[in-house]
Design an enzyme around this catalytic site. Structure first.
Site, PDB file in Angstrom:
ATOM      1  N   SER A 158       0.870  -1.181   0.000  1.00  0.00           N
ATOM      2  CA  SER A 158       0.000   0.000   0.000  1.00  0.00           C
ATOM      3  C   SER A 158       0.900   1.221   0.000  1.00  0.00           C
ATOM      4  O   SER A 158       2.082   1.125   0.367  1.00  0.00           O
ATOM      5  CB  SER A 158      -0.837  -0.019   1.282  1.00  0.00           C
ATOM      6  OG  SER A 158      -1.454   1.236   1.497  1.00  0.00           O
TER       7      SER A 158
ATOM      8  N   TYR B 176      -2.888   0.050  10.640  1.00  0.00           N
ATOM      9  CA  TYR B 176      -2.757  -0.325   9.216  1.00  0.00           C
ATOM     10  C   TYR B 176      -1.345  -0.019   8.726  1.00  0.00           C
ATOM     11  O   TYR B 176      -0.720  -0.845   8.050  1.00  0.00           O
ATOM     12  CB  TYR B 176      -3.794   0.435   8.391  1.00  0.00           C
ATOM     13  CG  TYR B 176      -3.837   0.033   6.927  1.00  0.00           C
ATOM     14  CD1 TYR B 176      -4.411  -1.180   6.536  1.00  0.00           C
ATOM     15  CD2 TYR B 176      -3.319   0.862   5.931  1.00  0.00           C
ATOM     16  CE1 TYR B 176      -4.459  -1.549   5.192  1.00  0.00           C
ATOM     17  CE2 TYR B 176      -3.373   0.499   4.589  1.00  0.00           C
ATOM     18  CZ  TYR B 176      -3.946  -0.703   4.226  1.00  0.00           C
ATOM     19  OH  TYR B 176      -4.000  -1.077   2.897  1.00  0.00           O
TER      20      TYR B 176
HETATM   21  N1  LIG Z   1      -8.502  -0.299  -1.597  1.00  0.00           N
HETATM   22  C1  LIG Z   1      -7.436   0.439  -1.342  1.00  0.00           C
HETATM   23  O1  LIG Z   1      -7.487   1.690  -1.316  1.00  0.00           O
HETATM   24  C2  LIG Z   1      -6.112  -0.198  -1.093  1.00  0.00           C
HETATM   25  C3  LIG Z   1      -4.967   0.632  -1.112  1.00  0.00           C
HETATM   26  C4  LIG Z   1      -3.731   0.050  -0.868  1.00  0.00           C
HETATM   27  C5  LIG Z   1      -3.635  -1.290  -0.596  1.00  0.00           C
HETATM   28  N2  LIG Z   1      -4.761  -2.062  -0.559  1.00  0.00           N
HETATM   29  C6  LIG Z   1      -4.601  -3.474  -0.250  1.00  0.00           C
HETATM   30  O2  LIG Z   1      -5.129  -4.242  -1.301  1.00  0.00           O
HETATM   31  C7  LIG Z   1      -5.512  -5.522  -0.802  1.00  0.00           C
HETATM   32  C8  LIG Z   1      -6.894  -5.842  -1.341  1.00  0.00           C
HETATM   33  O3  LIG Z   1      -7.830  -4.933  -0.814  1.00  0.00           O
HETATM   34  P1  LIG Z   1      -9.121  -4.419  -1.619  1.00  0.00           P
HETATM   35  O4  LIG Z   1      -9.149  -2.942  -1.456  1.00  0.00           O
HETATM   36  O5  LIG Z   1      -9.160  -5.025  -2.949  1.00  0.00           O
HETATM   37  O6  LIG Z   1     -10.299  -4.946  -0.654  1.00  0.00           O
HETATM   38  P2  LIG Z   1     -11.338  -6.150  -0.801  1.00  0.00           P
HETATM   39  O7  LIG Z   1     -12.033  -6.233   0.499  1.00  0.00           O
HETATM   40  O8  LIG Z   1     -12.167  -5.968  -2.010  1.00  0.00           O
HETATM   41  O9  LIG Z   1     -10.393  -7.417  -1.009  1.00  0.00           O
HETATM   42  C9  LIG Z   1      -9.899  -8.179   0.049  1.00  0.00           C
HETATM   43  C10 LIG Z   1     -10.453  -9.592  -0.077  1.00  0.00           C
HETATM   44  O10 LIG Z   1      -9.885 -10.391   0.960  1.00  0.00           O
HETATM   45  C11 LIG Z   1     -10.912 -11.161   1.547  1.00  0.00           C
HETATM   46  N3  LIG Z   1     -10.495 -11.470   2.912  1.00  0.00           N
HETATM   47  C12 LIG Z   1     -10.352 -10.622   3.946  1.00  0.00           C
HETATM   48  N4  LIG Z   1      -9.918 -11.284   5.021  1.00  0.00           N
HETATM   49  C13 LIG Z   1      -9.786 -12.587   4.651  1.00  0.00           C
HETATM   50  C14 LIG Z   1      -9.363 -13.756   5.317  1.00  0.00           C
HETATM   51  N5  LIG Z   1      -8.985 -13.745   6.606  1.00  0.00           N
HETATM   52  N6  LIG Z   1      -9.347 -14.915   4.628  1.00  0.00           N
HETATM   53  C15 LIG Z   1      -9.719 -14.966   3.319  1.00  0.00           C
HETATM   54  N7  LIG Z   1     -10.120 -13.883   2.641  1.00  0.00           N
HETATM   55  C16 LIG Z   1     -10.155 -12.701   3.301  1.00  0.00           C
HETATM   56  C17 LIG Z   1     -12.142 -10.277   1.473  1.00  0.00           C
HETATM   57  O11 LIG Z   1     -13.349 -11.007   1.601  1.00  0.00           O
HETATM   58  C18 LIG Z   1     -11.975  -9.644   0.103  1.00  0.00           C
HETATM   59  O12 LIG Z   1     -12.534 -10.451  -0.912  1.00  0.00           O
HETATM   60  C19 LIG Z   1      -5.419  -5.422   0.719  1.00  0.00           C
HETATM   61  O13 LIG Z   1      -4.209  -5.996   1.149  1.00  0.00           O
HETATM   62  C20 LIG Z   1      -5.382  -3.923   0.973  1.00  0.00           C
HETATM   63  O14 LIG Z   1      -4.718  -3.604   2.175  1.00  0.00           O
HETATM   64  C21 LIG Z   1      -6.004  -1.544  -0.811  1.00  0.00           C
END
Ligand SMILES: NC(=O)c1ccc[n+]([C@@H]2O[C@H](COP(=O)([O-])OP(=O)(O)OC[C@H]3O[C@@H](n4cnc5c(N)ncnc54)[C@H](O)[C@@H]3O)[C@@H](O)[C@H]2O)c1
Length: 269
Positions: A145, A158
């Site tokens: 991130s 976080y």
């Molecule tokens: N959205 C943002 O702004 C952003 C920015 C930087 C980094 N990220 C990172 O990107 C990654 C994906 O996030 P996203 O924004 O696509 O969110 P998201 O919630 O759409 O995707 C995360 C997925 O992980 C699943 N999940 C969560 N905990 C779990 C567990 N214990 N076991 C199995 N599955 C689990 C959720 O159900 C979901 O489908 C994360 O690591 C997040 O920190 C997101």
């Protein structure tokens, strides 16, 4: 060179591939002729992967559990015969909750929740997939991130969790060379429904219009990110014909936060 050349026929395991960035990566992998196993905790999201056809197998489970990761790996090996790439996309956000506002009595539970999901699940998936990846001389791509680099992309919980994944990545890239390449993608704020911490009773807040407007206004490219914006970075890092000499690297897919100015985010804004 055709960018699909090195990925066609390869097999990936994507943790958290049921929505957001992980789901976009799964779709792109399938589009390039890969076969993909997904470990995802949401039953509804597992069901939502059905439409992607026979190239995708989904295991409903908890990515922090050793057994569930083992089941996902077994599924990949039994159905598709090998594992070339592990992509970790699981994650929770802390809705920017600052240290002063963290309730003392819930601090331990909140820390455990975010570290087990954002850090331990990456360690466990790496441990479980290690032998298969050494055998295929494959690669790992972690999801970091902007919070693995700059302040205020989350609260202290976080931020600490994403810096921890950066440490894991650095050590894994060292330990697993020369057999397995280990890299990461560091997305900026992206319109997804990423969950908050249930230990703090947080509702998802990232996809809101106000939040997206804020994210757009602070990055130099003034980009409003969708999950698909980050996919190219994962494809490049996973592809041995394009990135065969690349390990220990993190691609910042964040609209240029590292060159943000003080008076204005970008020179032409
Ligand atoms: N959205 C943002 O702004 C952003 C920015 C930087 C980094 N990220 C990172 O990107 C990654 C994906 O996030 P996203 O924004 O696509 O969110 P998201 O919630 O759409 O995707 C995360 C997925 O992980 C699943 N999940 C969560 N905990 C779990 C567990 N214990 N076991 C199995 N599955 C689990 C959720 O159900 C979901 O489908 C994360 O690591 C997040 O920190 C997101």
């Amino acid at each position: 060179m055709n960018s699909s050349e090195g990925l066609e026929g390869k097999v990936a395991l994507v943790t958290g591939g049921g929505s957001g960035i992980g789901r976009a990566v799964v779709e792109a992998f399938v589009g390039l002729g890969m076969r993909v196993c997904v470990l995802e905790r949401s039953e509804e999201k597992v069901g939502g992967l059905d439409g992607l056809g026979d190239s995708v197998r989904a295991v409903r489970g908890d990515a922090t559990s050793l057994e569930d990761n083992e089941q996902a790996l077994s599924q990949a090996l039994e159905e598709f015969g090998r594992l070339d790439t592990l992509v970790c996309c699981v994650g929770l956000w802390d809705n920017l909750v600052k240290m002063r506002r963290l309730p003392k009595e819930r601090l331990h539970a909140a820390f455990e929740e975010i570290f087990s999901t954002n850090v331990e699940s990456y360690v466990v998936a790496t441990k479980v997939c290690l032998d298969a990846l050494v055998e295929s001389e494959g690669s790992i791509v972690y999801t970091l991130s902007n919070s693995a680099f700059y302040s205020d992309g989350g609260g202290p919980l976080y931020m600490a969790s994403k810096f921890a994944v950066r440490g894991l990545l650095t050590q894994m890239a060292y330990e697993l060379a020369p057999k397995v390449r280990v890299n990461g993608v560091a997305p900026g704020g992206t319109a997804t429904g990423i969950a908050g911490l249930s230990s703090l009773e947080q509702e998802p807040m990232l996809g809101s219009e106000k939040m997206q407007e804020g994210i757009k206004s602070i990055n130099p490219l003034q980009h409003e990110f969708t999950p698909e914006d980050h996919v190219g970075a994962y494809l490049y890092l996973a592809d041995p014909t394009l990135a065969g000499g690349v390990t220990g690297v993190i691609i910042n897919s964040d609209g240029g936060l590292g060159v943000r100015g003080f008076s204005k985010p970008g020179g032409m804004v």
